[in-house]
Design a protein around this motif. Sequence first.
Motif, PDB file in Angstrom:
ATOM      1  N   LEU A 177      45.026 -33.425  -7.197  1.00 23.06           N
ATOM      2  CA  LEU A 177      46.140 -34.194  -7.755  1.00 23.06           C
ATOM      3  C   LEU A 177      46.685 -33.589  -9.041  1.00 23.06           C
ATOM      4  O   LEU A 177      47.783 -33.905  -9.461  1.00 23.06           O
ATOM      5  CB  LEU A 177      45.699 -35.641  -8.006  1.00 23.06           C
ATOM      6  N   ILE A 178      45.883 -32.748  -9.687  1.00 24.70           N
ATOM      7  CA  ILE A 178      46.385 -32.114 -10.908  1.00 24.70           C
ATOM      8  C   ILE A 178      46.274 -30.602 -10.796  1.00 24.70           C
ATOM      9  O   ILE A 178      45.441 -30.067 -10.056  1.00 24.70           O
ATOM     10  CB  ILE A 178      45.630 -32.596 -12.167  1.00 24.70           C
ATOM     11  N   GLU A 179      47.142 -29.939 -11.542  1.00 28.66           N
ATOM     12  CA  GLU A 179      47.122 -28.476 -11.599  1.00 28.66           C
ATOM     13  C   GLU A 179      45.908 -28.036 -12.423  1.00 28.66           C
ATOM     14  O   GLU A 179      45.596 -28.656 -13.434  1.00 28.66           O
ATOM     15  CB  GLU A 179      48.397 -27.946 -12.266  1.00 28.66           C
ATOM     16  N   ILE A 180      45.272 -26.974 -11.986  1.00 32.84           N
ATOM     17  CA  ILE A 180      44.097 -26.546 -12.741  1.00 32.84           C
ATOM     18  C   ILE A 180      44.446 -25.570 -13.863  1.00 32.84           C
ATOM     19  O   ILE A 180      43.598 -25.180 -14.640  1.00 32.84           O
ATOM     20  CB  ILE A 180      43.017 -25.935 -11.830  1.00 32.84           C
ATOM     21  N   LYS A 181      45.675 -25.184 -13.934  1.00 37.13           N
ATOM     22  CA  LYS A 181      46.056 -24.374 -15.102  1.00 37.13           C
ATOM     23  C   LYS A 181      46.581 -25.301 -16.198  1.00 37.13           C
ATOM     24  O   LYS A 181      47.064 -26.401 -15.933  1.00 37.13           O
ATOM     25  CB  LYS A 181      47.108 -23.331 -14.734  1.00 37.13           C
ATOM     26  N   GLU A 215      49.048 -31.391 -16.069  1.00 40.95           N
ATOM     27  CA  GLU A 215      50.245 -31.296 -15.249  1.00 40.95           C
ATOM     28  C   GLU A 215      49.850 -31.789 -13.856  1.00 40.95           C
ATOM     29  O   GLU A 215      48.838 -31.360 -13.300  1.00 40.95           O
ATOM     30  CB  GLU A 215      50.677 -29.828 -15.195  1.00 40.95           C
ATOM     31  N   MET A 216      50.621 -32.687 -13.305  1.00 42.14           N
ATOM     32  CA  MET A 216      50.286 -33.189 -11.969  1.00 42.14           C
ATOM     33  C   MET A 216      50.792 -32.228 -10.897  1.00 42.14           C
ATOM     34  O   MET A 216      51.761 -31.495 -11.103  1.00 42.14           O
ATOM     35  CB  MET A 216      50.880 -34.584 -11.784  1.00 42.14           C
ATOM     36  N   VAL A 232      53.078 -35.718  -7.199  1.00 46.54           N
ATOM     37  CA  VAL A 232      52.036 -36.692  -7.556  1.00 46.54           C
ATOM     38  C   VAL A 232      52.490 -37.540  -8.745  1.00 46.54           C
ATOM     39  O   VAL A 232      53.179 -37.057  -9.638  1.00 46.54           O
ATOM     40  CB  VAL A 232      50.720 -35.953  -7.889  1.00 46.54           C
ATOM     41  N   THR A 233      52.102 -38.805  -8.745  1.00 57.33           N
ATOM     42  CA  THR A 233      52.445 -39.696  -9.860  1.00 57.33           C
ATOM     43  C   THR A 233      51.175 -40.128 -10.592  1.00 57.33           C
ATOM     44  O   THR A 233      50.063 -39.973 -10.085  1.00 57.33           O
ATOM     45  CB  THR A 233      53.144 -40.971  -9.346  1.00 57.33           C
ATOM     46  N   THR A 234      51.368 -40.698 -11.778  1.00 56.82           N
ATOM     47  CA  THR A 234      50.199 -41.206 -12.495  1.00 56.82           C
ATOM     48  C   THR A 234      49.540 -42.328 -11.716  1.00 56.82           C
ATOM     49  O   THR A 234      48.332 -42.531 -11.813  1.00 56.82           O
ATOM     50  CB  THR A 234      50.587 -41.703 -13.907  1.00 56.82           C
ATOM     51  N   PHE A 287      47.706 -42.303 -18.275  1.00 58.05           N
ATOM     52  CA  PHE A 287      49.005 -42.734 -18.781  1.00 58.05           C
ATOM     53  C   PHE A 287      50.077 -41.728 -18.402  1.00 58.05           C
ATOM     54  O   PHE A 287      49.831 -40.516 -18.411  1.00 58.05           O
ATOM     55  CB  PHE A 287      48.950 -42.868 -20.305  1.00 58.05           C
ATOM     56  N   PRO A 288      51.272 -42.208 -18.108  1.00 59.06           N
ATOM     57  CA  PRO A 288      52.377 -41.275 -17.865  1.00 59.06           C
ATOM     58  C   PRO A 288      52.760 -40.595 -19.177  1.00 59.06           C
ATOM     59  O   PRO A 288      52.728 -41.213 -20.237  1.00 59.06           O
ATOM     60  CB  PRO A 288      53.513 -42.181 -17.383  1.00 59.06           C
ATOM     61  N   ASP A 289      53.093 -39.348 -19.111  1.00 50.83           N
ATOM     62  CA  ASP A 289      53.557 -38.633 -20.295  1.00 50.83           C
ATOM     63  C   ASP A 289      55.077 -38.787 -20.393  1.00 50.83           C
ATOM     64  O   ASP A 289      55.736 -39.155 -19.413  1.00 50.83           O
ATOM     65  CB  ASP A 289      53.166 -37.154 -20.169  1.00 50.83           C
ATOM     66  N   ARG A 290      55.622 -38.540 -21.577  1.00 49.19           N
ATOM     67  CA  ARG A 290      57.068 -38.500 -21.744  1.00 49.19           C
ATOM     68  C   ARG A 290      57.691 -37.350 -20.967  1.00 49.19           C
ATOM     69  O   ARG A 290      58.828 -37.451 -20.504  1.00 49.19           O
ATOM     70  CB  ARG A 290      57.369 -38.274 -23.220  1.00 49.19           C
ATOM     71  N   ILE A 291      56.960 -36.261 -20.873  1.00 53.58           N
ATOM     72  CA  ILE A 291      57.475 -35.105 -20.142  1.00 53.58           C
ATOM     73  C   ILE A 291      57.225 -35.332 -18.655  1.00 53.58           C
ATOM     74  O   ILE A 291      56.084 -35.550 -18.252  1.00 53.58           O
ATOM     75  CB  ILE A 291      56.773 -33.806 -20.607  1.00 53.58           C
TER      76      ILE A 291
END
Lengths: 382, 382, 382, 382
Positions: free
Chosen positions: C203-207, C285-286, C290-292, C334-338
């Motif tokens: 679900l998330i980028e590993i970089k 980074e998702m 993908v969403t939070t 939490f969702p980020d602003r970006i």
Amino acid sequence: MSATSLTSVSFNTSSWDLKRREGGKPYVRCGSPASSEKTVRVGVLGASGYTGSEVLRLLANHPRFGVALLTADRKAGQPIASVFPHLATEKLPDLIAIKDANFSDVDAVFCCLPHGTTQEIIKGLPKHLKIVDLSADFRLRDISEYEEWYGQPHRAPELQKEAIYGLTEVLREEIRNARLVANPGCYPTSIQIPLVPLIKAKLIEIKNIIIDAKSGVSGAGRSAKENLLYTEVAEGINSYGVTRHRHVPETEQGLSDAASSKVTISFTPHLMPMIRGMQSTIYVEMSPGVTTEDLYQQLKRSYENEEFAILLGNGVVPRTHSVRGTNYCLINVFPDRIPGRAIIISVIDNLVKGASGQALQNLNLMMGFPENLGLHYQSLFP
Amino acid sequence: MSATSLTSVSFNTSSWDLKRREGGKPYVRCGSPASSEKTVRVGVLGASGYTGSEVLRLLANHPRFGVALLTADRKAGQPIASVFPHLATEKLPDLIAIKDANFSDVDAVFCCLPHGTTQEIIKGLPKHLKIVDLSADFRLRDISEYEEWYGQPHRAPELQKEAIYGLTEVLREEIRNARLVANPGCYPTSIQIPLVPLIKAKLIEIKNIIIDAKSGVSGAGRSAKENLLYTEVAEGINSYGVTRHRHVPETEQGLSDAASSKVTISFTPHLMPMIRGMQSTIYVEMSPGVTTEDLYQQLKRSYENEEFAILLGNGVVPRTHSVRGTNYCLINVFPDRIPGRAIIISVIDNLVKGASGQALQNLNLMMGFPENLGLHYQSLFP
Amino acid sequence: MSATSLTSVSFNTSSWDLKRREGGKPYVRCGSPASSEKTVRVGVLGASGYTGSEVLRLLANHPRFGVALLTADRKAGQPIASVFPHLATEKLPDLIAIKDANFSDVDAVFCCLPHGTTQEIIKGLPKHLKIVDLSADFRLRDISEYEEWYGQPHRAPELQKEAIYGLTEVLREEIRNARLVANPGCYPTSIQIPLVPLIKAKLIEIKNIIIDAKSGVSGAGRSAKENLLYTEVAEGINSYGVTRHRHVPETEQGLSDAASSKVTISFTPHLMPMIRGMQSTIYVEMSPGVTTEDLYQQLKRSYENEEFAILLGNGVVPRTHSVRGTNYCLINVFPDRIPGRAIIISVIDNLVKGASGQALQNLNLMMGFPENLGLHYQSLFP
Amino acid sequence: MSATSLTSVSFNTSSWDLKRREGGKPYVRCGSPASSEKTVRVGVLGASGYTGSEVLRLLANHPRFGVALLTADRKAGQPIASVFPHLATEKLPDLIAIKDANFSDVDAVFCCLPHGTTQEIIKGLPKHLKIVDLSADFRLRDISEYEEWYGQPHRAPELQKEAIYGLTEVLREEIRNARLVANPGCYPTSIQIPLVPLIKAKLIEIKNIIIDAKSGVSGAGRSAKENLLYTEVAEGINSYGVTRHRHVPETEQGLSDAASSKVTISFTPHLMPMIRGMQSTIYVEMSPGVTTEDLYQQLKRSYENEEFAILLGNGVVPRTHSVRGTNYCLINVFPDRIPGRAIIISVIDNLVKGASGQALQNLNLMMGFPENLGLHYQSLFP
């Protein structure tokens, strides 16, 4: 004598200041210049909060600014020492209500009032006053953004146009000629000082700027709130206002100006168990081919002649302990483990460079004095 | 130019101090007087401890004392900023070993060394130096008492005879003419300032003086000891050295002098989770017929013209928060619930009035300056 | 009776525990089960440090583990209360040197020794012992990595192969059957608990995983170092070991396992003025699309039956105050602003879930008990 | 089943407690006894304050008391976790208004309400309830004294006659049979435990008992007051309520009972920068011919069989760090420098032995359980 005519400065402190404490004999007062030299008459509006008292602490050693007026509506009629016992040793006027203030004897004011009410009050002030506003009310150029983040329409849009944003190191010349300065917030100060030169020089990518900020409790002011009690703050940490902190639009405005394009930041503030101090740990992606050494050299060029924005030696970590009670912003750059990224650390005292100290730095400029006048304090360490 | 000839002071700071940071352009430095006015050349022996760094913090704003020499044997060769990062913004000489010091360029020294070794070192210093010794080595007139409490014979008994005890408010005239001043300990300062005038005026009984004292951690210095770790100090309190603290004989010496008869005190110090600050809560029996109002009036008479010993208004409780970073000693008197008894509260910053601040106050006197020169600081509150 | 045979548990605490204090009469002791039930004999090697004392605090309420052995070479011969006065009310064996320990009366040990020496000592322990090692010595599978980060070759490579990494929520089954468990570091625990399920689920980028971590001071142990003094830590914050902290390879190992490919993290730890507590604020980074909410649901699925890994309700910010003295790891997303980014917050008590608590959780499993046995503590708040 | 019939206790915890978190699968819960054993149904009135939450923290490990009812008028309808996030991991009833409480399902209550309102509320409670009142409302036998110190007439004088003062170590037998226990204040607990046996044995003079007390901030409760803000409390100390603290009459009542004659004390409380913890440093004059060793032996005789009142070994200084989160009162006696005088030091956790812990100790007795049931906690140190 008009305060604004004081641009050519000549000191004469050979005569000691004579001071009387009530009922006492005169004694010599020195260390600070004679009060006869304090020719700029300064008012502090909202003197019962922390930014107000911090202005007074700093002014105690200022050679030219004398305190002529203190207002605090709910404490009107009281001596300042009843609100701030630590100021009992200073000779200061009693608190009065702002409606009773006589501004004809005042050359400049620090406005330390809450946002929202500030707009109306500044609108009503006489035009001969130089004003440094420490609230958030005139920081956002775009009044629709103000309305969005502060939940009410802006009540002084015409004044907003006149206001100069008071990030001294970035907007010094504009501040010199300003009548109304919107003093920056603490977080935006700690973030913009290191980032603005790097963005202007196009050394870092403007996307994915991640700011993890940590603040002492005094940033929240003196209002009695449960979450600010000693018992709730000591021995713990917590994030607050995740992504929704009001310092976001102010910071983005400054960074966008530097980039000449819209910057959106990730910003997470943390409340820390300390009275003063603020650290912004900033994670950035460098532009292609750029190294952390390039960032370091750029900051060196930008700030080598600055008194208060200090780039530390290679590898030295800025510590909030080094700036307690001072107007310094210490910064440094570190390579990240992830190639192409850098970590920037910036520390200030949120009440000084993040509020009252920068305000004084700005008023110095506005009155034609060297900006560091009266701001020479070393950190209270330990 | 002899430093002691500086009694007639004339300031001229119309020319701004030009300062260069390495590699940078000159910029104006003001707020503190021009360095050309800093005609007294001061050395700090033992500059790597807290009392040493506190002297440097205070001197940064002193108009006449310039720092000419810093020693720290184990850190010799390093810049002071490597030991105290918060001093990086100040222009100061590097640390050297005391054996390499050239005292011919120095007018006065603050001796911030540990007790025991101090005696030998001061014995070896040139005679033209004015010396304020912040260690305990010359505080006890009776060298057999020194031996009893410090576990070693005194190694400079002839110097002991010359040393003047530096409790400024009590021994000002002697200090003015002294060459070697034994700067008082923090606890003894906080206790003697309120008690000496009351004992001299025979307003309190000299038996059963009970002193419950509370100190911040910096009083223990910067040495790495397990019991001073954050984890061991924060969020707790404990008494230490119950009845056996080394500040007892010093305090009893001063109180006995005031009483002209031997005074034995009850003294219990407590280690508190705070960096700076000291409170002595003193429980006394009043002489027959005496009231707390009599005590209050006596202290008022004794201290109404003092800059740093301040009797607060009726009923106002002295708080350590009001003296953080300052040279003030705030005192007050309260009636006890038990008839005939009074409670006296006294607060200081242990590193300032309890150490480096009083040392500077004393050196001001010894050099013929007003004693408050460079000591005008308001409490760093909050 | 062999401790390892205790897998079928039957409690009988109807008989009160009779306890004598020296010279006193017997009195009933309850609240903790009878000592006759404490059939597993546990040793603590290195009982004079904070992780050792924390094991003892937790064991005081454990129904099955009795303390049979305490070692501390430099304090050998002393009662534990002379090293940790707060343990004076507990009946515990005196400290002995490890060389004098008789392990035939011991079923399991917590090894709370410094890294480096631990390897040799564990190598020499009898094979019947179950061991939970709280040092870093067996955490890195790749011994060349150990050598790189710890500056010395690994001295027990064969044991390394046997060691199971003790992140309970992730490796529970392996731990159950382990003889030697390498208990995770505090930072790696707080980071891996939230990230491992998200990485496994892609679900998330590993970089560009950026971790800004904040720790209380107790994580540094009880050694007397200048930078850990109250005076140096209180009222300030500072980053340390920027990008070079030894917990980096351990964390990367765990995340790389989850990703089945090499993960490089950005990791910046900060020292905070608090005794206990740790927060990792993690910026990710998702993966595309993908969403939070997806992240939240994944963590919910992963941990809904866990006792100690707790996903908080939507929008609730984890606070270190909520886990003081407990074995909980509280997390949230939490969702980020970006757009496309998320912020993950995770808090633990560094001495409990980050050390001794997880160690006890692991030993419970290794001995066939429910993993939460004796670990039911609520946060000491306020 | 009536709770009061539970005097013969038989434990059976061989079956693990099954617990479900919302939406989750069942999992075993142990470490605390099965909830089926929690046969005493306890209510907490005023659960949104610190003494209320501390009762809940302690009850989490109590084998017999289950929480059946939580009230908090202003937070009615909310889950406790919205008021105290650290209790989110505990299964507890939601908060309700006291007027909506059904006491027929409750056997006993802890009353954690403010003084003043407490009287009316307890007057209205059904008579089958055992009540431990943590307010000050039933501590003073003489209701005219209540009126004098609390500024209002006592509204439940008939209940006052029934109330037993809950200083467990002194009034254990009376408490066993009480229906309404007035739980002592924190200061009075810390003072009476060491002094009552010494006064009863006529070993100390009852005149000139001087008590210098230091308290953590949590003693002031959770109300949002300016003087309790982190910024106002951290890094300082101050005396408050000099000679006028409301714990004076309660303490004098207990000491006068012990002396069988009126005792007037000198009592000065100090607010300390720590969350929990309390130390009373007590300065006394010994009776003619008495030594500190006599005092020590008397305390040893009085308390050698006590679980929670602990006389430390000769010369060992009690530290608040040793009692954080625990129900212990540690005491010791020291010779004073002034002949014939002694110094007594006593430490407690103000929220535990000084409030909720002693309340639980008392309810244990009232319900026929061993008084230490569920109170076996070691200090959270560091």
